[in-house]
Each structure stands twice: as structure tokens, then as C-alpha cells.
Design a protein around this motif. Structure first.
Motif, PDB file in Angstrom:
ATOM      1  N   PRO A   2      10.156   0.094  -2.881  1.00 39.00           N
ATOM      2  CA  PRO A   2      10.534   0.800  -1.650  1.00 39.00           C
ATOM      3  C   PRO A   2      11.139  -0.144  -0.615  1.00 39.00           C
ATOM      4  O   PRO A   2      10.704  -1.280  -0.446  1.00 39.00           O
ATOM      5  CB  PRO A   2       9.199   1.381  -1.161  1.00 39.00           C
ATOM      6  CG  PRO A   2       8.341   1.460  -2.387  1.00 39.00           C
ATOM      7  CD  PRO A   2       8.729   0.297  -3.227  1.00 39.00           C
ATOM      8  N   THR A   5       8.196   0.392   4.500  1.00 42.14           N
ATOM      9  CA  THR A   5       6.750   0.378   4.291  1.00 42.14           C
ATOM     10  C   THR A   5       6.199   1.795   4.330  1.00 42.14           C
ATOM     11  O   THR A   5       6.826   2.719   4.862  1.00 42.14           O
ATOM     12  CB  THR A   5       6.050  -0.449   5.378  1.00 42.14           C
ATOM     13  OG1 THR A   5       6.254   0.191   6.649  1.00 42.14           O
ATOM     14  CG2 THR A   5       6.613  -1.861   5.423  1.00 42.14           C
ATOM     15  N   GLN A   6       4.993   1.936   3.808  1.00 40.22           N
ATOM     16  CA  GLN A   6       4.336   3.241   3.884  1.00 40.22           C
ATOM     17  C   GLN A   6       4.125   3.650   5.336  1.00 40.22           C
ATOM     18  O   GLN A   6       4.187   4.836   5.677  1.00 40.22           O
ATOM     19  CB  GLN A   6       2.990   3.198   3.156  1.00 40.22           C
ATOM     20  CG  GLN A   6       3.096   3.147   1.658  1.00 40.22           C
ATOM     21  CD  GLN A   6       1.769   3.405   0.968  1.00 40.22           C
ATOM     22  OE1 GLN A   6       0.945   4.182   1.447  1.00 40.22           O
ATOM     23  NE2 GLN A   6       1.554   2.752  -0.173  1.00 40.22           N
ATOM     24  N   GLY A   9       6.970   5.599   6.589  1.00 43.15           N
ATOM     25  CA  GLY A   9       6.958   6.973   6.096  1.00 43.15           C
ATOM     26  C   GLY A   9       6.003   7.847   6.887  1.00 43.15           C
ATOM     27  O   GLY A   9       6.353   8.957   7.312  1.00 43.15           O
ATOM     28  N   TYR A  10       4.794   7.352   7.093  1.00 41.21           N
ATOM     29  CA  TYR A  10       3.817   8.130   7.863  1.00 41.21           C
ATOM     30  C   TYR A  10       4.270   8.300   9.307  1.00 41.21           C
ATOM     31  O   TYR A  10       4.034   9.347   9.926  1.00 41.21           O
ATOM     32  CB  TYR A  10       2.450   7.452   7.814  1.00 41.21           C
ATOM     33  CG  TYR A  10       1.703   7.687   6.529  1.00 41.21           C
ATOM     34  CD1 TYR A  10       1.045   8.883   6.287  1.00 41.21           C
ATOM     35  CD2 TYR A  10       1.667   6.707   5.529  1.00 41.21           C
ATOM     36  CE1 TYR A  10       0.366   9.105   5.089  1.00 41.21           C
ATOM     37  CE2 TYR A  10       0.996   6.913   4.339  1.00 41.21           C
ATOM     38  CZ  TYR A  10       0.349   8.118   4.128  1.00 41.21           C
ATOM     39  OH  TYR A  10      -0.316   8.334   2.952  1.00 41.21           O
ATOM     40  N   SER A 152       9.691  15.151  -0.266  1.00 42.93           N
ATOM     41  CA  SER A 152       8.632  14.227  -0.677  1.00 42.93           C
ATOM     42  C   SER A 152       9.162  13.151  -1.615  1.00 42.93           C
ATOM     43  O   SER A 152       8.711  11.999  -1.568  1.00 42.93           O
ATOM     44  CB  SER A 152       7.493  15.008  -1.354  1.00 42.93           C
ATOM     45  OG  SER A 152       7.947  15.662  -2.523  1.00 42.93           O
ATOM     46  N   SER A 156       8.816   9.267  -0.671  1.00 43.17           N
ATOM     47  CA  SER A 156       8.095   8.394  -1.599  1.00 43.17           C
ATOM     48  C   SER A 156       8.979   7.268  -2.108  1.00 43.17           C
ATOM     49  O   SER A 156       8.545   6.108  -2.196  1.00 43.17           O
ATOM     50  CB  SER A 156       7.572   9.223  -2.775  1.00 43.17           C
ATOM     51  OG  SER A 156       6.914   8.403  -3.715  1.00 43.17           O
ATOM     52  N   THR A 159       9.664   4.750   0.945  1.00 42.34           N
ATOM     53  CA  THR A 159       8.535   4.130   1.646  1.00 42.34           C
ATOM     54  C   THR A 159       7.330   3.838   0.763  1.00 42.34           C
ATOM     55  O   THR A 159       6.433   3.112   1.187  1.00 42.34           O
ATOM     56  CB  THR A 159       8.063   5.034   2.807  1.00 42.34           C
ATOM     57  OG1 THR A 159       7.433   6.218   2.271  1.00 42.34           O
ATOM     58  CG2 THR A 159       9.225   5.445   3.694  1.00 42.34           C
ATOM     59  N   GLY A 160       7.290   4.415  -0.426  1.00 50.67           N
ATOM     60  CA  GLY A 160       6.114   4.245  -1.263  1.00 50.67           C
ATOM     61  C   GLY A 160       4.975   5.166  -0.876  1.00 50.67           C
ATOM     62  O   GLY A 160       3.884   5.109  -1.459  1.00 50.67           O
ATOM     63  N   MET A 161       5.208   6.046   0.087  1.00 47.17           N
ATOM     64  CA  MET A 161       4.197   7.009   0.513  1.00 47.17           C
ATOM     65  C   MET A 161       3.877   7.964  -0.628  1.00 47.17           C
ATOM     66  O   MET A 161       4.751   8.354  -1.408  1.00 47.17           O
ATOM     67  CB  MET A 161       4.724   7.786   1.723  1.00 47.17           C
ATOM     68  CG  MET A 161       3.776   8.798   2.302  1.00 47.17           C
ATOM     69  SD  MET A 161       4.563   9.623   3.735  1.00 47.17           S
ATOM     70  CE  MET A 161       3.308  10.810   4.166  1.00 47.17           C
ATOM     71  N   SER A 162       2.644   8.344  -0.751  1.00 48.52           N
ATOM     72  CA  SER A 162       2.232   9.264  -1.800  1.00 48.52           C
ATOM     73  C   SER A 162       2.996  10.583  -1.714  1.00 48.52           C
ATOM     74  O   SER A 162       3.134  11.154  -0.630  1.00 48.52           O
ATOM     75  CB  SER A 162       0.725   9.542  -1.680  1.00 48.52           C
ATOM     76  OG  SER A 162       0.352  10.680  -2.413  1.00 48.52           O
ATOM     77  N   ALA A 166       2.927  13.421   1.299  1.00 45.55           N
ATOM     78  CA  ALA A 166       4.140  13.925   1.945  1.00 45.55           C
ATOM     79  C   ALA A 166       4.216  15.443   1.851  1.00 45.55           C
ATOM     80  O   ALA A 166       4.590  16.116   2.821  1.00 45.55           O
ATOM     81  CB  ALA A 166       5.368  13.292   1.297  1.00 45.55           C
TER      82      ALA A 166
END
Length: 651
Positions: A2, A5-6, A9-10, A152, A156, A159-162, A166
Motif C-alpha cells: 500500500p 498507511t492504514q 484510510g481510516y 472498499s 484496501s 492503504t492496507g485497511m481491512s 471499509a
């Protein structure tokens, strides 16, 4: 790996959600405390039926800009070259243009309805109503699933966010501001989202075609695409070129796109909702302007990022060089994010992340309020509590918004788990919902269609579409699974069978035993809350709507013929491969169209509400004057019709 960063994303998902939610809550509190506005079931679901054309157009642009508009359009540009963006844009614009006809018919024949299903119930009865209730909700579920699958996946990837996180968090903010503000909230946020969408799209256009050291000009893009045509020639394109409209697979996609999007416009309550919310004088221009403005978004963005992704594959500086992006990533809609990241690094990733988030949340808000209206008026009020008061309906509307918002997230996760991607669902949607298109259109435009014809057309078309889809997959590939059923030829057969067979069945049965409906019941419908929300079509309005109906038929049909036949088919048949000069003009056309659309969609609503900014000496709750301004009359223009408030400007 990614790019962001996560935490980024959040921050985008939660931060923007909180921003719009808090903004709508504060606006609602302000209106109630200082302007004396009381929330009613009518204002929640119809915005008092008096919005003007500018805000209607802006809202249509926003509601029709899905994640797929940004992601799938770029994917087909990557797969089929310049034909992909055109067929995506034209194949999904004509439905909005043609829907202008239905918008006028709704205003003429059921001026006080809340949903198109109420019209079906009054005209045909309970059985037909239940059949089309299922189709309508299925349409909303498919659209929201595509929104979250695309959104999503991008969040993801960047950012690598789940993906699961998402899918659940993206709807949260939408649920909050729709619950507090109703349809008004969707129009306000739609306007803001539309402005942001156009700013970012034009920004990418400047980068790709003017400033990027990797591309930087239409001429350089042409050279890279010419090289890419040699390195990675496109099957069934003239000379394997990215620079031709003579693309068999692109044409097949265009046909699938046309059929599928008829279903997701004509069977989606969100578009009827905007027709219902428009004033009688604003419905036609709102839909025509909105459709033409929207065309520029997939056309220019995909011509920018989708082609850039393919072009950069002939550049050794591109991360995937000399290979192509994995097909699964393309189907998931990651061509545009890949190009944005390659061109601008983390800044490009942030821009595409915001772009997709705006598209997902704005379209999701339209779907939420649409589903809320269906459950409130076509389930709760029709079958459980016919005498429900306005307060009862508002309470149930809030429950419906929250419930469906949660279901959205669960549905997206389930589809993701079983391997259904954004691209697959986009091609499939026409098979499932297009069978209802012709029966719904004939309900509003042809007095001879009967209940049996409407039901038989919808169900028969669905059966024919599913059969054609699966049989073609079995015969063409020799087996039936996600891979074979996702092929272009099975999808083409299924989509065409669904729409064509349903139309033949509905028309044939109606001609055998024609009805003779006079619309008296639908015209007599009353709003739930007392006047002044009761819209009465007087002689002037009737004349306006009759004239608008004639214009709608001619304008929408002519523009449809131009976009689907007169423009692309000669280019396809001629097997013409673009020269550098022609491609430069093609890009200039897209850029100009996008710039004009941006100015129209963002400035027209402000012009219509200019008295909010010039000469306001106070705000008053003078409802009568507000209604006069809302419907376009008098020297005082009410701001309320565009922003949902009760502002009145002194002339």
C-alpha cells in the motif's frame, strides 16, 4: 505494498463521514431553532416537491457517479482502449436522458406520489406491486453492493485497511446525515460531492496531459499507447490498437452497459425520487442537463487514468513494466488507482481515495433514501399501517435508513467472500433488473398495459435472461462457474434476452387484452402531511408539462441516437485508427466537456439561489413566499429549493 498507511484510510473514511454528518446535524438544528422548520414525512422523502433544475442536475450527476463510474470505466479503457470510455459514458448517459420522459409523466399523472411503486399499486393492485417491489429492492441492493465493493477495494489497495472494516465504516457517516436530513441531506451533500469530483477529475487531466514527466501531453500519450499496442495488442481491436473505436469487445461491453444501466435507472427509486422532488418546470431540464454533465465524468476520467495505466506499461519507469496488471485487479477496478499512484505517488493515491469516497457516499445516500421511501410507503404504510401519521412515517424512515445501511456492509462482505468482483456484478446487473424496465416505462406512458402483462414481462424476461446467460456460458466455455459466466458473450446474451424478451411479452399480452387506464386514481393521491406540500397541477403547470413532455421525447431520443449510433458506429465500421492530431482533438473534447460540465453543475445551483448571497437582510419562515420562490415565480427567490432551508431573500 500500500502507498498510504492504514491511518490515512481510516482518516478519510471516518473523517469525511463525521464532517458531513456533523454538518447536516448542525444545519437541521439551525433550521429548527431559527427558521421554525418542522420535519415532516413529506419534507424527509420529497423535499416538498419544489427543487429547481440546477440542484436536480447536480444531484443526478452525484447519484449516477458510482464507484464503477470511476473504476470500471477506467478498467474498460485499460482493456479496450479509447472505445471503453466512450461506450461506458454513452451507454450510461442515454438512460438518464430518456428518463426525463418518465420524470415528466410522474409529475403529470401522480404529482403527489412518493415512489413509483405507489403508482403501480394503484394501477394494477397488490400482486403486481409485490413483484416490482422485489425488483426495486434488488436494484438497490445491487447498486449499493457495487458501491461498497469498489470503494472498499480501492481503500484496501491504497492503504492496507481491512476490506471488512471499509465495508462497514463507509456507510456509517451516510446513515447519520441521511437520518437527520432526509432527501434534503442528499441534495446538499450531492452538490458538495459533485464540486469535489469535478475538481479532482480536472486535476488529473492537467497532470496527465500537461505536467507529468511520465506523460505530460496528448502527443506523448499517443506515442506510449502506440508502443503499448505493439507490446500488448488488444484482441479484436483494429491492428490491436488502443487508439481505435473499432473494438469488438468494446462494442459488446457497450451493449451490455446500455442494457444494464436501463435497469439501474428505470428500476431505481433514487431517480424517481429526484423527479418527485423537482418542481414541474424543473424536471425536464434537470435530467437533460444532469445526463449531459455526467457523460464527461467517465469519458474524460477514463480517457485520462485508464489510458494512462495502459500507456505507462510501455514505460520502463512503470512498476508493472513490461507486464500487464493482473486481471483480477483490473476487474476489481484498480487500473485508475494504479495510474494515479504511478503518476503522483502518495498525492495521487490520496486524490483517488477522496474521489472514490465521494462517489461511494453520494450514491449511497441516494440509495439509502430511496430504500427508506420504499419501505416506508410501499411496505409499512401499504401493508401494515395504512393510517400511519406523518410522525409514524418519519420514525419508520429513520429505522429503514439505519437497517439498510447496516445490511449494505454485510452484503458487500458476503459477495467479496464468494469471489464476486465489481466488474462481474456490473455486467450481471442487467440480467437481474432489466426485465422490469419496459413494464415500468409502459406503466407511466401507455394506458393499454394490463397487470398480467406487467407481471409476465418482468418474470418472463428474468427467466429468459438467466437461461440465455447460463446456456451461453456452458456452450461457449464448456463449463459453468464464475469465470465462464463472467465472460462477455454469456453476459451479452443474458442482458439482451432479459430486456428484449420482457418487452415482447409485456407488449404482446397488453395488445391481446388492452387496458384503458385513465390515471384518475394516481392524480387524486394526497400527501401524508397537510398542505402546503399538496402539489396541485393547475392549467399553467399542465400546459408546461405537456410542452415539456413533447420536448423530452424529441430531445432524449435525438441525443440517444447521436450517442449510440451516429457518433460511434461509423467510427467502428470504418476501422479507423486515430492519428496523433485526431487523438489530441479527442482529448481536448473530453477536457472541454468536463470543464463546461463542472461549471454548469456547480454554478447553476448558485445562480438559482443568488439572493442567498446578495441582499439577504435576514431569514424568515414565510412559507407562502418560500413556496412561490421554490416553484420559480416572483422576484424573490427562495434559497430553500436548492439547499433545503427556509431562507428568503429580499428583492
Amino acid at each position: 505494498m500500500p502507498v498510504l498507511t492504514q491511518a490515512a484510510g481510516y482518516l478519510v473514511v471516518i473523517g469525511f463521514g463525521v464532517f458531513f454528518s456533523v454538518g447536516m446535524i448542525l444545519l437541521s438544528l439551525f433550521e429548527r431553532k431559527y427558521l421554525g422548520q418542522v420535519e415532516t414525512s413529506e419534507s424527509f422523502s420529497t423535499a416538498n416537491r419544489a427543487l429547481k433544475s440546477g440542484i436536480i442536475a447536480s444531484s443526478i450527476v452525484s447519484a449516477w457517479t458510482w464507484a464503477a463510474t470511476l473504476l470500471q470505466s477506467s478498467s474498460v479503457a485499460y482493456d479496450y482502449g479509447v472505445s471503453g470510455p466512450f461506450w461506458y459514458a454513452s451507454g450510461a448517459t442515454i438512460q438518464v436522458l430518456l428518463f426525463a420522459i418518465l420524470a415528466i409523466e410522474v409529475k403529470k399523472k401522480a404529482p403527489n406520489c412518493h415512489t413509483f411503486l405507489e403508482i403501480i399499486y394503484l394501477r394494477y393492485g397488490k400482486a403486481t406491486h409485490l413483484v416490482f417491489l422485489v425488483f426495486a429492492l434488488l436494484t438497490n441492493m445491487i447498486v449499493t453492493a457495487m458501491l461498497l465493493l469498489g470503494g472498499s477495494s480501492v481503500v484496501s489497495s491504497l492503504t492496507g485497511m481491512s476490506v471488512e472494516a471499509a465495508c462497514f465504516l463507509i456507510p456509517v457517516g451516510v446513515i447519520a446525515y441521511v437520518t437527520f436530513g432526509g432527501l434534503k441531506a442528499t441534495f446538499i451533500t450531492d452538490y458538495i460531492h459533485t464540486a469535489i469530483l469535478f475538481i479532482i477529475i480536472l486535476f488529473f487531466g492537467f497532470v496527465v496531459y500537461a505536467t507529468s514527466p511520465l506523460i505530460g501531453s496528448p502527443g506523448k500519450m499517443f506515442d506510449l499507447l502506440s508502443d503499448a499496442s505493439v507490446l500488448n495488442p488488444i484482441k479484436d481491436n483494429q491492428d490491436g490498437s488502443f487508439l481505435t473505436m473499432s473494438s469488438t469487445q468494446g462494442l459488446i461491453f457497450g451493449i451490455i452497459n446500455i442494457v444494464g444501466n436501463f435497469g439501474t435507472v428505470f428500476v431505481d427509486q433514487a431517480y424517481f425520487q429526484r423527479a418527485i422532488a423537482a418542481s414541474p418546470k424543473s424536471a425536464l431540464p434537470g435530467y437533460l442537463i444532469g445526463g449531459l454533465c455526467w457523460f464527461s465524468i467517465p469519458f474524460f476520467l477514463a480517457t485520462t487514468l485508464g489510458l494512462a495505466c495502459a500507456a505507462l506499461e510501455s514505460n520502463p519507469a512503470f512498476p508493472y513494466y513490461p507486464l500487464r496488471i493482473p486481471a483480477a485487479d483490473v476487474s476489481a477496478g484498480l487500473a485508475a488507482p494504479t495510474a494515479a499512484t504511478a503518476l503522483l505517488g502518495s498525492n495521487g493515491a490520496i486524490a483517488i481515495l477522496i474521489l472514490v469516497f465521494m462517489a461511494v457516499t453520494s450514491a449511497a445516500s441516494a440509495e439509502l433514501i430511496a430504500v427508506s421511501s420504499i419501505f416506508t410507503y410501499d411496505v409499512y404504510r401499504t401493508y401494515f399501517k395504512p393510517q400511519a401519521s406523518g410522525k409514524d412515517l418519519i420514525k419508520f424512515s429513520h429505522i429503514a435508513v439505519v437497517t439498510f445501511g447496516c445490511v449494505m456492509g454485510v452484503l458487500a462482505i458476503i459477495l467479496k467472500a464468494i469471489g464476486i468482483s465489481l466488474g462481474y456484478l456490473y455486467l450481471l446487473m442487467g440480467i437481474l433488473v432489466a426485465p422490469a424496465v419496459m413494464p415500468i416505462a409502459l406503466t407511466l406512458t401507455w394506458k393499454k398495459q394490463n397487470a398480467t402483462a406487467a407481471i409476465s414481462g418482468a418474470i418472463g424476461g428474468l427467466v429468459c435472461g438467466l437461461a440465455a446467460w447460463l446456456i451461453t456460458a456452458s456452450k461457449y466455455y464448456g463449463y459453468v462457474n464464475l469465470e465462464s459466466t463472467g465472460g462477455n458473450y454469456p453476459m451479452l446474451a443474458g442482458n439482451l434476452a432479459s430486456l428484449v424478451c420482457s418487452s415482447i411479452i409485456a407488449i404482446s399480452i397488453s395488445l391481446m387484452k388492452p387496458d384503458d387506464y385513465d390515471w384518475s386514481e394516481t392524480k387524486a393521491m394526497k400527501p401524508v402531511d397537510e398542505a402546503p406540500t399538496d402539489l396541485v397541477i393547475d392549467g399553467d403547470d399542465e400546459a408546461t408539462l405537456t410542452k415539456a413532455s413533447t420536448i423530452a421525447y424529441w430531445a432524449s431520443v435525438v441525443m440517444t441516437i447521436v450517442l449510440i449510433f451516429l457518433w460511434p458506429i461509423p467510427m467502428y465500421a470504418s476501422k479507423y485508427v486515430f492519428t496523433k492530431g485526431f487523438f489530441t482533438g479527442w482529448v481536448a473534447l473530453g477536457f472541454t466537456w468536463a470543464a463546461v460540465a463542472a461549471a454548469t453543475a456547480t454554478l447553476l445551483p448558485l445562480v438559482e439561489t443568488r439572493h442567498l448571497f446578495f441582499g439577504i437582510v435576514g431569514w424568515k419562515g414565510a412559507h407562502a413566499k418560500s413556496e412561490e420562490g421554490l416553484s420559480g415565480g416572483g422576484g424573490e427567490t427562495a434559497v430553500a429549493d436548492s439547499v433545503g432551508g427556509k431562507f428568503i431573500a429580499s428583492s
